[in-house]
Every structure is written in C-alpha cells, then in structure tokens.
Design an enzyme around this catalytic site. Sequence first.
Site, PDB file in Angstrom:
ATOM      1  N   ARG A  15      30.764  58.587  40.272  1.00  0.00           N
ATOM      2  CA  ARG A  15      29.426  57.980  40.392  1.00  0.00           C
ATOM      3  C   ARG A  15      28.364  59.004  39.997  1.00  0.00           C
ATOM      4  O   ARG A  15      27.817  59.718  40.849  1.00  0.00           O
ATOM      5  CB  ARG A  15      29.192  57.472  41.819  1.00  0.00           C
TER       6      ARG A  15
ATOM      7  N   CYS B 117      37.010  36.246  48.547  1.00  0.00           N
ATOM      8  CA  CYS B 117      37.288  35.166  47.592  1.00  0.00           C
ATOM      9  C   CYS B 117      38.699  35.261  47.008  1.00  0.00           C
ATOM     10  O   CYS B 117      39.325  34.259  46.707  1.00  0.00           O
ATOM     11  CB  CYS B 117      36.252  35.162  46.469  1.00  0.00           C
TER      12      CYS B 117
ATOM     13  N   CYS C 212      31.717  33.941  38.054  1.00  0.00           N
ATOM     14  CA  CYS C 212      32.130  35.062  38.913  1.00  0.00           C
ATOM     15  C   CYS C 212      31.571  36.345  38.313  1.00  0.00           C
ATOM     16  O   CYS C 212      31.454  36.470  37.092  1.00  0.00           O
ATOM     17  CB  CYS C 212      33.657  35.134  38.976  1.00  0.00           C
ATOM     18  N   ASP C 213      31.292  37.312  39.185  1.00  0.00           N
ATOM     19  CA  ASP C 213      30.764  38.612  38.763  1.00  0.00           C
ATOM     20  C   ASP C 213      31.713  39.330  37.798  1.00  0.00           C
ATOM     21  O   ASP C 213      31.286  40.124  36.973  1.00  0.00           O
ATOM     22  CB  ASP C 213      30.580  39.454  40.038  1.00  0.00           C
TER      23      ASP C 213
ATOM     24  N   CYS D 215      56.584  33.564  46.612  1.00  0.00           N
ATOM     25  CA  CYS D 215      56.502  34.837  47.348  1.00  0.00           C
ATOM     26  C   CYS D 215      56.329  34.568  48.842  1.00  0.00           C
ATOM     27  O   CYS D 215      55.608  33.657  49.247  1.00  0.00           O
ATOM     28  CB  CYS D 215      55.319  35.625  46.810  1.00  0.00           C
TER      29      CYS D 215
ATOM     30  N   CYS E 259      43.124  38.408  42.972  1.00  0.00           N
ATOM     31  CA  CYS E 259      42.097  38.100  41.957  1.00  0.00           C
ATOM     32  C   CYS E 259      42.684  37.984  40.539  1.00  0.00           C
ATOM     33  O   CYS E 259      43.412  38.878  40.101  1.00  0.00           O
ATOM     34  CB  CYS E 259      41.049  39.200  41.976  1.00  0.00           C
TER      35      CYS E 259
HETATM   36  S1  SF4 Z   1      37.961  35.894  39.759  1.00  0.00           S
HETATM   37 FE1  SF4 Z   1      38.418  37.302  41.450  1.00  0.00          FE
HETATM   38  S2  SF4 Z   1      36.421  38.061  42.169  1.00  0.00           S
HETATM   39 FE2  SF4 Z   1      36.077  36.209  40.918  1.00  0.00          FE
HETATM   40  S3  SF4 Z   1      36.008  34.509  42.391  1.00  0.00           S
HETATM   41 FE3  SF4 Z   1      38.104  34.668  41.616  1.00  0.00          FE
HETATM   42  S4  SF4 Z   1      39.160  35.985  43.109  1.00  0.00           S
HETATM   43 FE4  SF4 Z   1      36.959  36.259  43.424  1.00  0.00          FE
HETATM   44  S1  SF4 Z   2      50.493  38.985  43.830  1.00  0.00           S
HETATM   45 FE1  SF4 Z   2      50.544  38.376  45.983  1.00  0.00          FE
HETATM   46  S2  SF4 Z   2      51.414  36.286  46.004  1.00  0.00           S
HETATM   47 FE2  SF4 Z   2      51.875  37.193  43.996  1.00  0.00          FE
HETATM   48  S3  SF4 Z   2      53.948  38.042  44.275  1.00  0.00           S
HETATM   49 FE3  SF4 Z   2      52.441  39.687  44.697  1.00  0.00          FE
HETATM   50  S4  SF4 Z   2      52.127  39.665  46.927  1.00  0.00           S
HETATM   51 FE4  SF4 Z   2      53.101  37.725  46.341  1.00  0.00          FE
END
Ligand code: SF4
Ligand code: SF4
Length: 419
Positions: A152, A286, A307-308, A352, A362
């Site tokens: 940073r 999220c 989304c950001d 899983c 995400c």
């Molecule tokens: S893309 Fe990632 S950061 Fe964006 S809303 Fe989905 S889970 Fe959240």
């Molecule tokens: S990303 Fe999450 S849901 Fe997907 S296999 Fe890995 S631990 Fe399981």
Amino acid sequence: MMESSKKTLTLDYAARNVNPAAFSTMVKPAGSLCNLDCHYCYYLDKSLQYDGKQPLMSPELLERFTRQYIEANEVPVVTFLWHGGEPLMQGVDFYRKALELQNRYSSGKKIENVLQTNGTLLNEEWCKFFAKNNFLIGISIDGPKDIHDTFRLNKAGKPSFDKVMNGIDLLKRYKVEFNTLSVVNKLSEKRGSEVYQFLKNIGSHYMQFLPAVEHVVEIPGRKRAVIVPPEHEGAHIATWSVSANGYGEFLNDIFDIWVRNDVGQYFVQIFDSTLAQYCGIQPGLCSMNETCGEALIVEHNGDVYPCDHFVYPEYKLGNISEMSLREIYLGQKRFDFGMDKRSTLPSECMNCEYFTLCRGECPKHRFEPVSSGEGKKNILCEGFKLFFKHTEPYMKYMRDLLASGKPAFNVIPWARTNF
Ligand code: SF4
Ligand code: SF4
C-alpha cells in the site's frame, strides 16, 4: 447434481425478486481516482475504461442517483455505501450536498451512510463531519506496518501506514465509529494471529478479511499488471496473491483465538457468515450466497455494474441517465449475472461436503481448470476446506446454543476445555 437443477430458480432468489425491492449500492463519487497506488488494487485500472480520465461525480448526477436509489428501495432503511478509488477525493462539500439531497428525497425512510477509505486523507474537518452525521467508516489496513507498507504505497512509491494510523487516531478522538477491511496477501500467510491482535489493539471490533487473489496480464509500457476477469485467456495469478492453504491457515489461526476469547466482543465477517449458514439465515458475505448481484455499483458517470469485481464493459447493466436504477435492478442482465454464480459451478462444488457453507465462493476466484473439463473451480478451494473442517465443531456448538436460546459466546469455556 443434475445440470438442469443448477439453473433452477431457488425459492430464496425468487422471493428476493418478488418481495419489495431491497438492494444496496456502492457508489463511486470519485470513480477510480485515488491518492494511493496499492499493488493489488482492482479498481485503479478502471480509468482505462473511461479513456484514462478520472472525473468526479457531478452534483446533477448525485441528485439523480440519490432520488432513484431511495425510490427504488421499498424498505424503511436505505444505506448509502460510498466507495472508491478513494471517496475522500471528493471534498467534504460533496457529502454535505449528499446529506441535503438524502433529506430532501427520504420520504420518511431512515438513511444511513457508510464510507470506505484508505484513511490517509482524514483530517479534523472530515472527522467532525462524520461524527456529526453518524457516518460509519471502513478503514483499509492490512495489519502491522511491514505487511501494510509493502503493497500500500502512494503514487510516489512512499509507504502509507503512518498516515492511516494518524487517520485512525483522529477517528477515535472524534468518536467516529469505524471498522476495518484487511487484504490478506502473500505476506499475511502464517501471520493471522499477529494481524488479528494488531487490529484489536488499534480498536477494531468489526473486521473483514479480503483474500487478494487476482488474474492479471502484463501490458507493454504499463508499470503495473492489469487485473482481468477470470475468463480472460492468457492471464496468470498475480505474485502477491495469497495461496489457498495460506488463506485457510490464516483464518484458522484467527478463529482459534476468537473462539476461546472474543466471541460476542469482536466480529469477523467470515465467522459470522459461516455461523449464519449453519443457522439457515442469510449470510452477510455475498460470496456465501447462492447468487450474486445484490450490491450494484454506480460509477462517477452513472454507469451501473452488478458487482465491484465485475466493473468491465461487457458486464455494464446500464446508466441511470438512460433508465432508472429500479429498472436496472429488475432487469434480465442483473438477474442472469446473479444466477451465473450457481449455474457455472463445476459438479465438484455441487457435490462438495461444504457446499451449503461455501456455495463455491466468489466467481472472480474461479481460475482453476477441473479435470472433468466442465468450467473452472475456485483457486482458494483447499483453503476453504481447511477453514470449514477446522471450525465445524465450534460452529455446530454455537448453532445449538443459539437454537436453545443461549448466547453464542457460551462457546468460549467449552472451546477452552474441549480442544
Ligand atoms: S462476484 Fe463475488 S464479490 Fe461479486 S457479488 Fe458475486 S460473490 Fe460477491
Ligand atoms: S470451492 Fe467451496 S464448494 Fe467448491 S469444492 Fe471448494 S470448498 Fe467445496
């Protein structure tokens, strides 16, 4: 799980789309403009999308956004999330105007303001303003000086830690409520407990940890690698990225201290969200939801994105000067973006044992090809597995406490004696 079921609309998602509209918006009053040049910033490159220009949001657009955002949210409390770049690159008069407009258009709704800042520009004027108007301030600080100052830096390549600490001291002096957001990068590995203790010492009671994992490409003539979406061909993982196991161990080290000492006093977003999953309630994070797209981005010029982390031309949903924020929120493109989080999951995720907790996390972290050839898997997967496995007995114990009407912090004596 069958391919077709991945695309089925869930009851939860359907409810969110027929219930009164309630969504949050991160607004970028200064676009990607910032006084710092953090190595892993995913937002600085956005100026490339705007011809290298970084203009500020105009008073006219601020008014249009304020009116539309309050109107579109059919709930009693509307929260404005001021984000960047660095939102303090707009002067304090911009936010005075914002409050005046919120007051004018509130129609009886309660308005709250949250502002995320790197903290280096905070001064007495800002802090008096935030205290008087009840802003909640999010401070970006990665941990002790050596971790923070490696990545940073300001535009001249100088470290920023001392200025951030000065900003935090001012917030405390003026009794402005603040929480912290810490990027977990390569240097944070094996230092979870140290980072956590540091954040507690500076007075943070609400902590967010954001794993720094990005897909980048080098562009000739550009000093910094450019962050690209996961589907971009020929990209590679940035050198400062945290490893999967490094991230999982980082969280586990913090969790071990937290669960034996701090439950109910200190709040760590991913711990709260994991417990929420066990309890069957909506997680705050999220990435643990089944779908995306509930926090829109409004850029300095009114462009809206879902989304950001997906502020790329191909993901643009519209512009609030051409259609209303409500129409954009209810539009098919945002809906499809939201559903893609689930519909593009590889079967390894769907099968899983931790799927109901993780939900594939995400989509921006889905870089890793899977052997079956169907889609890509989350690069942090092994780290999440470490975290979910390690925390499972404690989370189940807290879930049972809550179910029997007892507070979650009763886990502390149990955790101290049983493990
Ligand atoms: S893309 Fe990632 S950061 Fe964006 S809303 Fe989905 S889970 Fe959240
Ligand atoms: S990303 Fe999450 S849901 Fe997907 S296999 Fe890995 S631990 Fe399981």
